[in-house]
Design an enzyme around this catalytic site. Structure first.
Site, PDB file in Angstrom:
ATOM      1  N   SER A  61       0.854  -1.196   0.000  1.00 30.11           N
ATOM      2  CA  SER A  61       0.000   0.000   0.000  1.00 30.11           C
ATOM      3  C   SER A  61       0.885   1.240   0.000  1.00 30.11           C
ATOM      4  O   SER A  61       1.670   1.445   0.934  1.00 30.11           O
ATOM      5  CB  SER A  61      -0.901   0.029   1.234  1.00 30.11           C
ATOM      6  OG  SER A  61      -1.400   1.352   1.418  1.00 30.11           O
ATOM      7  N   GLY A 118     -14.887   8.300   6.320  1.00 27.72           N
ATOM      8  CA  GLY A 118     -16.305   8.101   6.031  1.00 27.72           C
ATOM      9  C   GLY A 118     -16.637   8.175   4.551  1.00 27.72           C
ATOM     10  O   GLY A 118     -17.804   8.221   4.170  1.00 27.72           O
ATOM     11  N   SER A 122     -12.529   1.747   2.303  1.00 27.74           N
ATOM     12  CA  SER A 122     -12.507   0.281   2.436  1.00 27.74           C
ATOM     13  C   SER A 122     -13.244  -0.372   1.270  1.00 27.74           C
ATOM     14  O   SER A 122     -12.728  -1.314   0.656  1.00 27.74           O
ATOM     15  CB  SER A 122     -13.075  -0.171   3.785  1.00 27.74           C
ATOM     16  OG  SER A 122     -14.413   0.249   3.956  1.00 27.74           O
ATOM     17  N   ASP A 166     -22.026   0.778   0.711  1.00 24.32           N
ATOM     18  CA  ASP A 166     -20.720   1.289   0.275  1.00 24.32           C
ATOM     19  C   ASP A 166     -20.205   0.539  -0.948  1.00 24.32           C
ATOM     20  O   ASP A 166     -19.715   1.139  -1.905  1.00 24.32           O
ATOM     21  CB  ASP A 166     -19.683   1.144   1.399  1.00 24.32           C
ATOM     22  CG  ASP A 166     -20.051   1.965   2.616  1.00 24.32           C
ATOM     23  OD1 ASP A 166     -21.049   2.712   2.545  1.00 24.32           O
ATOM     24  OD2 ASP A 166     -19.352   1.841   3.638  1.00 24.32           O
TER      25      ASP A 166
HETATM   26  P1  ADP Z   1     -13.599   4.354   5.355  1.00 27.50           P
HETATM   27  O1  ADP Z   1     -14.086   3.177   4.576  1.00 27.50           O
HETATM   28  O2  ADP Z   1     -14.718   5.288   5.717  1.00 27.50           O
HETATM   29  O3  ADP Z   1     -12.481   5.080   4.713  1.00 27.50           O
HETATM   30  P2  ADP Z   1     -12.904   2.277   7.195  1.00 27.50           P
HETATM   31  O4  ADP Z   1     -12.469   2.286   8.606  1.00 27.50           O
HETATM   32  O5  ADP Z   1     -14.136   1.495   6.840  1.00 27.50           O
HETATM   33  O6  ADP Z   1     -13.061   3.800   6.741  1.00 27.50           O
HETATM   34  O7  ADP Z   1     -11.749   1.706   6.261  1.00 27.50           O
HETATM   35  C1  ADP Z   1     -10.430   2.196   6.365  1.00 27.50           C
HETATM   36  C2  ADP Z   1      -9.445   1.038   6.309  1.00 27.50           C
HETATM   37  O8  ADP Z   1      -9.447   0.432   4.989  1.00 27.50           O
HETATM   38  C3  ADP Z   1      -8.019   1.464   6.524  1.00 27.50           C
HETATM   39  O9  ADP Z   1      -7.692   1.554   7.904  1.00 27.50           O
HETATM   40  C4  ADP Z   1      -7.240   0.355   5.817  1.00 27.50           C
HETATM   41  O10 ADP Z   1      -7.156  -0.799   6.624  1.00 27.50           O
HETATM   42  C5  ADP Z   1      -8.144   0.017   4.638  1.00 27.50           C
HETATM   43  N1  ADP Z   1      -7.735   0.753   3.424  1.00 27.50           N
HETATM   44  C6  ADP Z   1      -8.531   1.469   2.620  1.00 27.50           C
HETATM   45  N2  ADP Z   1      -7.832   2.009   1.581  1.00 27.50           N
HETATM   46  C7  ADP Z   1      -6.552   1.614   1.725  1.00 27.50           C
HETATM   47  C8  ADP Z   1      -5.332   1.836   0.992  1.00 27.50           C
HETATM   48  N3  ADP Z   1      -5.291   2.582  -0.114  1.00 27.50           N
HETATM   49  N4  ADP Z   1      -4.199   1.264   1.467  1.00 27.50           N
HETATM   50  C9  ADP Z   1      -4.226   0.501   2.569  1.00 27.50           C
HETATM   51  N5  ADP Z   1      -5.325   0.268   3.292  1.00 27.50           N
HETATM   52  C10 ADP Z   1      -6.493   0.811   2.901  1.00 27.50           C
HETATM   53 MG    MG Z   2     -15.462   1.667   5.247  1.00 21.62          MG
END
Ligand code: ADP
Ligand code: MG
Length: 364
Positions: A61, A118, A122, A166
């Site tokens: 990542s 938000g 994810s 989502d």
């Molecule tokens: P949201 O979906 O609102 O951004 P979440 O807590 O549901 O918040 O998801 C965030 C998590 O998703 C991060 O902590 C990570 O584990 C994962 N994630 C999302 N995008 C990435 C990325 N580009 N690189 C690494 N992890 C990611």
């Molecule tokens: Mg999420």
């Protein structure tokens, strides 16, 4: 850093994208089998994939600068330290569970969707990952199935009890359209955004600290209210006067869900019939949604109320409300097209003057 330097491999064999999302209307309705109306945001997650030649799965990542190298057995034993790998591995695993053969891969991810704000980074990660895998291995799965696999991966492997909104939004919506979704039947319609309008999303700067406990409590209250009303879910109530038989606070909670579902349906009808006043009305429905989330559902906080109030009083704003679970987080507003930047700057200035630190996520 790039795919080539990280994995010492020539070029990725496939590249796939998926956007983040923001929900315009229909908050706290998805776990009540109700209706939602999200749209995609310009920020996207990009995933590049190539076949691995050493039997290991390699993920990297760029956002976190974290690399993971593992064999399948270690994944299954839950031995990974890196939280994000659960989302990617979860996607691979749910596809394997239904019988597809996914050999080890090198996967490089980078994203402009802010993580944990938000805007559903994810779901964007999951949908981009499954899209890339679909392409690489020629899997016969459609976009709805991608959303379903993605949701399953998040629930079973990242252990987040999420609804389907989502992933459906990331898989099926784009920035010019919103996705009307019936979360019970998955009936859906892709509709243009109200003509002449654009989206502004501003983070309140107040983290969603209480989300966990408050969110679960609201879910329980909704289940109790549905039981007392003798229905499977609150979605089955359309006449709001029926909630008056409930004790408090269940009455207020149910009133929010019933009126919120009705607001989504009214917005849908307005946009579909291209009613002349649909833009104004859409804004009013967003304002009413905020009042309902604040007074009946009680998931707002002073910072969100102040930010929404500033937005609603700003010329060019049709409507504004908190978006997401509440207890902090972001606001979404529908504003006159072409005015986004101007409005976002003005609002942010006033909000910061009130002692907060906001951040424009969409519309800057
Ligand atoms: P949201 O979906 O609102 O951004 P979440 O807590 O549901 O918040 O998801 C965030 C998590 O998703 C991060 O902590 C990570 O584990 C994962 N994630 C999302 N995008 C990435 C990325 N580009 N690189 C690494 N992890 C990611
Ligand atoms: Mg999420």
């Amino acid at each position: 850093m790039n795919f080539q330097t990280i994995f010492n491999q020539k070029l990725p064999q496939v590249e796939a994208l998926a956007p983040g999302r923001v929900n315009l209307l229909g908050e706290h309705t998805d776990y009540n089998d109700g209706f939602v109306l999200p749209t995609a945001i310009p920020q996207q997650t990009v995933v590049q994939i190539g076949l691995s030649d050493d039997g290991f799965y390699h993920f990297y990542s760029e956002n976190l600068d974290e690399r993971v190298d593992m064999v399948e057995e270690s994944f299954r034993a839950g031995e990974m330290q890196e939280e994000y790998a659960r989302y990617i591995f979860g996607c691979i695993q749910v596809l394997k569970e239904v019988g597809y053969t996914i050999s080890p891969i090198n996967l490089y991810v980078k994203s402009s969707v802010p993580l944990g704000s938000g805007l559903s980074s994810s779901a964007a990660l999951e949908v981009a990952t499954i899209r890339g895998i679909r392409q690489l291995f020629n899997l016969p799965i459609n976009d709805v199935e991608i959303a379903q696999f993605a949701q399953k991966a998040e629930i079973q492997y990242a252990h987040v009890q999420c609804g389907i909104m989502d992933q459906m939004a990331s898989s099926l919506a784009d920035t010019e359209h919103m996705l009307f979704l019936d979360t019970r039947t998955l009936e859906r319609r892709v509709l243009p955004l109200p003509e002449g309008a654009k989206i502004v999303v501003i983070d309140s700067g107040v983290p969603r600290t209480l989300t966990g406990s408050g969110y679960n409590q609201r879910r329980t209250e909704c289940t109790q209210a549905a039981q007392l009303l003798g229905v499977k879910a609150l979605r089955d109530i359309t006449d709001v006067s029926l909630v008056e038989t409930l004790p408090e606070p269940l009455q207020r909670r149910a009133r929010h869900v019933v009126t919120e579902n009705n607001r989504v349906l009214e917005a849908l009808q307005n946009v579909e019939t291209r009613h002349v006043s649909s833009l104004q009305r859409f804004g009013e429905l967003m304002n009413a949604s905020h009042a309902s989330l604040r007074d009946d559902y009680e998931v707002s906080v002073p910072a969100l109320d102040i930010l929404v109030d500033i937005l609603q009083k700003t010329p060019g704003v049709f409507g504004a409300r908190l978006t997401g679970a509440g207890f902090g987080g972001a606001t979404v507003a529908l504003v006159a097209a072409g005015e986004e930047k101007n409005i976002a700057e003005k609002v942010l200035e006033q909000y910061n003057h009130a002692g907060y630190t906001g951040n424009v996520l969409v519309g800057a």
